[in-house]
Design an enzyme around this catalytic site. Structure first.
Site, PDB file in Angstrom:
ATOM      1  N   GLY A 167      40.236  48.627  34.510  1.00 44.91           N
ATOM      2  CA  GLY A 167      38.961  49.261  34.829  1.00 44.91           C
ATOM      3  C   GLY A 167      39.128  50.506  35.683  1.00 44.91           C
ATOM      4  O   GLY A 167      38.543  51.566  35.416  1.00 44.91           O
ATOM      5  N   MET A 168      39.947  50.383  36.725  1.00 45.68           N
ATOM      6  CA  MET A 168      40.165  51.513  37.629  1.00 45.68           C
ATOM      7  C   MET A 168      41.370  52.350  37.228  1.00 45.68           C
ATOM      8  O   MET A 168      41.338  53.586  37.243  1.00 45.68           O
ATOM      9  CB  MET A 168      40.376  50.998  39.058  1.00 45.68           C
ATOM     10  N   THR A 255      48.299  48.731  38.869  1.00 40.46           N
ATOM     11  CA  THR A 255      48.081  47.384  38.341  1.00 40.46           C
ATOM     12  C   THR A 255      47.220  46.655  39.381  1.00 40.46           C
ATOM     13  O   THR A 255      47.055  47.140  40.501  1.00 40.46           O
ATOM     14  CB  THR A 255      49.418  46.633  38.190  1.00 40.46           C
ATOM     15  N   HIS A 258      47.011  43.453  43.871  1.00 38.96           N
ATOM     16  CA  HIS A 258      46.461  42.761  45.045  1.00 38.96           C
ATOM     17  C   HIS A 258      46.354  41.263  44.784  1.00 38.96           C
ATOM     18  O   HIS A 258      46.266  40.477  45.716  1.00 38.96           O
ATOM     19  CB  HIS A 258      45.085  43.330  45.397  1.00 38.96           C
ATOM     20  N   TYR A 264      48.812  40.668  38.211  1.00 43.56           N
ATOM     21  CA  TYR A 264      50.085  41.362  37.948  1.00 43.56           C
ATOM     22  C   TYR A 264      50.943  40.484  37.050  1.00 43.56           C
ATOM     23  O   TYR A 264      51.355  39.374  37.439  1.00 43.56           O
ATOM     24  CB  TYR A 264      50.814  41.631  39.268  1.00 43.56           C
ATOM     25  N   CYS A 406      31.049  61.882  42.618  1.00 45.11           N
ATOM     26  CA  CYS A 406      31.285  63.220  43.191  1.00 45.11           C
ATOM     27  C   CYS A 406      31.501  63.067  44.694  1.00 45.11           C
ATOM     28  O   CYS A 406      30.660  62.477  45.387  1.00 45.11           O
ATOM     29  CB  CYS A 406      30.069  64.100  42.913  1.00 45.11           C
TER      30      CYS A 406
HETATM   31  P1  NAD Z   1      42.291  45.563  36.145  1.00 41.40           P
HETATM   32  O1  NAD Z   1      42.561  44.118  36.365  1.00 41.40           O
HETATM   33  O2  NAD Z   1      41.101  45.959  35.366  1.00 41.40           O
HETATM   34  O3  NAD Z   1      43.572  46.230  35.461  1.00 41.40           O
HETATM   35  C1  NAD Z   1      44.901  45.984  35.842  1.00 41.40           C
HETATM   36  C2  NAD Z   1      45.790  46.415  34.678  1.00 41.40           C
HETATM   37  O4  NAD Z   1      47.160  46.289  35.031  1.00 41.40           O
HETATM   38  C3  NAD Z   1      45.571  45.556  33.433  1.00 41.40           C
HETATM   39  O5  NAD Z   1      45.281  46.389  32.345  1.00 41.40           O
HETATM   40  C4  NAD Z   1      46.882  44.808  33.282  1.00 41.40           C
HETATM   41  O6  NAD Z   1      47.204  44.536  31.929  1.00 41.40           O
HETATM   42  C5  NAD Z   1      47.863  45.764  33.914  1.00 41.40           C
HETATM   43  N1  NAD Z   1      49.070  45.106  34.423  1.00 41.40           N
HETATM   44  C6  NAD Z   1      49.134  43.996  35.197  1.00 41.40           C
HETATM   45  N2  NAD Z   1      50.403  43.730  35.489  1.00 41.40           N
HETATM   46  C7  NAD Z   1      51.167  44.659  34.892  1.00 41.40           C
HETATM   47  C8  NAD Z   1      52.540  44.910  34.857  1.00 41.40           C
HETATM   48  N3  NAD Z   1      53.404  44.118  35.497  1.00 41.40           N
HETATM   49  N4  NAD Z   1      52.980  45.986  34.179  1.00 41.40           N
HETATM   50  C9  NAD Z   1      52.128  46.792  33.514  1.00 41.40           C
HETATM   51  N5  NAD Z   1      50.794  46.600  33.513  1.00 41.40           N
HETATM   52  C10 NAD Z   1      50.324  45.539  34.204  1.00 41.40           C
HETATM   53  O7  NAD Z   1      42.282  46.233  37.600  1.00 41.40           O
HETATM   54  P2  NAD Z   1      41.664  47.673  38.015  1.00 41.40           P
HETATM   55  O8  NAD Z   1      40.186  47.570  38.109  1.00 41.40           O
HETATM   56  O9  NAD Z   1      42.231  48.735  37.166  1.00 41.40           O
HETATM   57  O10 NAD Z   1      42.198  47.797  39.510  1.00 41.40           O
HETATM   58  C11 NAD Z   1      43.586  47.994  39.733  1.00 41.40           C
HETATM   59  C12 NAD Z   1      43.907  47.941  41.216  1.00 41.40           C
HETATM   60  O11 NAD Z   1      43.378  49.072  41.882  1.00 41.40           O
HETATM   61  C13 NAD Z   1      43.319  46.710  41.921  1.00 41.40           C
HETATM   62  O12 NAD Z   1      44.285  46.175  42.795  1.00 41.40           O
HETATM   63  C14 NAD Z   1      42.179  47.268  42.691  1.00 41.40           C
HETATM   64  O13 NAD Z   1      41.861  46.501  43.825  1.00 41.40           O
HETATM   65  C15 NAD Z   1      42.710  48.637  43.051  1.00 41.40           C
HETATM   66  N6  NAD Z   1      41.647  49.619  43.331  1.00 41.40           N
HETATM   67  C16 NAD Z   1      41.970  50.723  44.047  1.00 41.40           C
HETATM   68  C17 NAD Z   1      40.991  51.678  44.279  1.00 41.40           C
HETATM   69  C18 NAD Z   1      41.293  52.916  45.026  1.00 41.40           C
HETATM   70  O14 NAD Z   1      40.383  53.532  45.532  1.00 41.40           O
HETATM   71  N7  NAD Z   1      42.513  53.349  45.040  1.00 41.40           N
HETATM   72  C19 NAD Z   1      39.708  51.518  43.803  1.00 41.40           C
HETATM   73  C20 NAD Z   1      39.431  50.406  43.067  1.00 41.40           C
HETATM   74  C21 NAD Z   1      40.405  49.477  42.803  1.00 41.40           C
END
Ligand code: NAD
Length: 558
Positions: A167-168, A255, A258, A264, A406
């Site tokens: 998603g992110m 990924t 968390h 993960y 934004c």
């Molecule tokens: P999500 O669960 O929608 O997607 C995670 C993706 O990682 C999945 O597509 C999964 O298949 C893939 N994945 C998992 N393990 C893997 C591996 N070993 N190798 C390759 N791919 C792998 O999660 P998301 O919504 O994309 O969020 C990702 C992370 O970002 C979360 O930990 C979230 O808390 C964090 N986050 C950070 C911010 C920010 O501001 N930086 C904002 C929102 C979320």
């Protein structure tokens, strides 16, 4: 059941404030990752507790009067109470737990017994807008990192190595493309690669590292950015990149690290065997996932030694890997891989600049154009805002209700929302517009390994600020105020506050906007000024200058 957000100008609720919140609830499910399970993003971040709660919330919103408040507790409705017309329509608290009880073990066992959910940051607060929500942040982060480390920041001969297209995470190649960078992003799930490829977010999908590196190398020679999705496991691919001798310019990861149980994929597992093992031996899954994260983090350290700019992008990867690293390695990880906030974004937060967003409740793209145009023209003193709006219009695939993320600062948010409120009132915009933000904002978040790492006054883990924020937001009459905490690997690690305000064209909405939005980002500036950040002290001073956006900020110095 498939949920899509209602469009148009017809109301199902008694008023637009409730209708707006209902549409936002529908929208997080429309754009969510696994809507059939009510999962919105970040592996297990849910919109509401279960379908029963969903139906009861919809019913309550449809009947809610403007002098009532719907009370949500961990994703389920528990009361409609009589308040007053200047009070929030919805208040929500999700998974807040006292310190000693806020452990992963307790969370997972309560989750298995359907006694709790994790609301993510914006999932259970119905503020998620798809990948765009984090896209602006990823863009700002990459931009700041490039500016800090390279003389010629946006350049088509640089590339980023990262992982995760959820998603992110799917925001990563798109924001890199906005900065003319190439991306090699590792993703374990072929469906995620296909989905983003179909949306135009990556240019091609490859399943071998040599082919992917050759494609990146050709793009760099031709100075033509490319976004390559590589099917694989980051725990295997990152070390293989080290072994190949390649040197990405920037290395990070998104990924869902968390969450060691659900977020993960451990090395050596398939998606199917992972799902099965989570049922039969979840502790082993966690151990294996952490060992795999450690392998990935070691590769990140090696790439850092080789000259890559390496940072963690807000997913707690370093903390999870630390469970299996020795003390010396653990210290290296935190010394050599900075968090994204301390490393790059804090100067913006100090000025109250953060991930603001608007959602067009009519569903009409013309309404989005009107709001985008206002944002692009109202702040000539910050030309980066107009540039961002232009980039966002061209690069961001649509998802759900038309929306824009934004990065606006203190006073800018309320100025824009007030102008939009007028445009709703005089009919330039066909229906109300909702304003919100990510919880990861200047006042709204405490997470000592994400939003508040390395605060100058050592307040990294102090949750007073999001709590004060929520109290101020409620007293300022925001339409929805949410307080979230913990969950999975974030158990005991975070506290956040979220806000939504609806511009329905009324005078009352103008008051709510002015109060709530200024209180929110104003507290963010005050928090950073109190911690001693010069940018924040400057912002306080500038708020008193004639023509400044927002009310003057009256900081009390201690
Ligand atoms: P999500 O669960 O929608 O997607 C995670 C993706 O990682 C999945 O597509 C999964 O298949 C893939 N994945 C998992 N393990 C893997 C591996 N070993 N190798 C390759 N791919 C792998 O999660 P998301 O919504 O994309 O969020 C990702 C992370 O970002 C979360 O930990 C979230 O808390 C964090 N986050 C950070 C911010 C920010 O501001 N930086 C904002 C929102 C979320």
């Amino acid at each position: 059941m498939t949920v899509t957000a209602r469009r148009g100008t017809e109301l199902r609720c008694r008023n637009w404030r409730a209708e707006a919140l209902l549409r936002l609830l529908e929208n997080v499910l429309e754009v969510g990752e696994r809507p059939e399970e009510l999962v919105v993003y970040a592996s297990i971040g849910k919109a509401v507790k279960d379908w029963d709660a969903y139906r009861r919330i919809v019913y309550a919103l449809q009947h809610l009067r403007e002098d009532q408040t719907l009370v949500l507790q961990t994703g389920r409705p528990v009361a409609v109470l009589n308040t007053h017309t200047a009070a929030p329509m919805v208040v929500s608290a999700v998974n807040n737990t006292v310190g000693n009880w806020a452990t992963e073990e307790r969370f997972y066992s309560r989750l298995a017994e359907h006694k709790t959910i994790w609301g993510g940051l914006t999932a259970a607060a119905w503020q998620y807008i798809g990948r765009q929500g984090v896209l602006g942040g990823t863009y700002e982060l990459l931009r700041a990192a490039l500016e800090k480390h390279f003389r010629e920041p946006a350049a088509p001969h640089r590339w980023v190595l990262t992982a995760g297209l959820g998603g992110m995470g799917s925001s990563q190649p798109i924001s890199a493309r906005m900065l003319e960078l190439s991306t090699l992003v590792v993703e374990a799930d072929p469906a995620k690669l296909a989905k983003l490829r179909a949306a135009g977010g990556i240019d091609l999908v490859i399943d071998d590292l040599d082919g992917a590196l050759a494609t990146i190398s050709a793009a760099i020679t031709e100075r033509r950015p490319v976004a390559v999705g590589l099917l694989g496991n980051a725990a295997d691919v990152f070390p293989a990149v080290v072994a190949s001798g390649a040197r990405p310019d920037v290395v990070t990861d998104q990924t869902a690290a968390h969450d060691a149980r659900y977020g993960y994929l451990p090395s050596g597992y398939t998606l199917e065997s992972w799902a099965e093992a989570r049922e039969t031996d979840p502790e082993k899954v966690e151990r294996d996932a952490r060992a795999s994260m450690a392998a990935q983090v070691r590769a990140m350290l090696a790439l850092g030694q080789r000259g890559s700019v390496v940072f963690e992008n807000g997913n707690n990867l370093r903390v999870q890997a630390s469970h299996v690293l020795g003390e010396a390695e653990r210290q290296r990880v935190f010394a050599e891989i900075p968090g994204f906030m301390e490393g790059y974004l804090r100067p913006l937060f100090s000025r109250g600049i953060g991930p603001f967003r608007w959602l067009i409740l009519s569903g009409d793209d013309n309404d989005l154009t009107v709001v985008d145009d206002l944002a692009a023209t109202m702040f000539p003193e910050r030309p980066e805002i107009a540039r961002w709006i232009d980039l966002a219009r061209h690069h961001i695939p649509a998802q759900g209700l038309p929306a824009r993320s934004c990065w606006l600062g203190y006073g800018e948010r309320s100025a824009l929302a007030l102008a939009v409120n007028e445009a709703v009132a005089d009919g330039r915009i066909s229906a109300p517009v909702a304003f919100s933000r990510d919880h990861l904002d200047a006042a709204g978040m405490t997470h000592p390994r994400i939003g508040t790492e390395g605060m100058r006054d050592d307040s990294d883990g102090v949750t007073d600020w999001p709590i004060l924020d929520a109290m101020l937001l409620a007293s300022g009459g925001a339409d929805l105020v949410a307080v979230h905490s913990g969950g999975g690997g974030y158990s005991g690690w975070m506290q956040s506050a979220g806000v939504t305000v609806v511009a329905d064209g009324t005078e009352a909405a103008a008051t709510r906007i002015r109060q709530a939005l200024d209180l929110d980002s104003g507290l963010g500036v005050i928090r950073h000024a109190t911690a001693g950040y010069e940018d924040a002290l400057d912002a306080v001073q500038r708020s008193h200058e004639p023509g400044a956006h927002g009310a003057p900020l009256n900081l009390i110095r201690n």
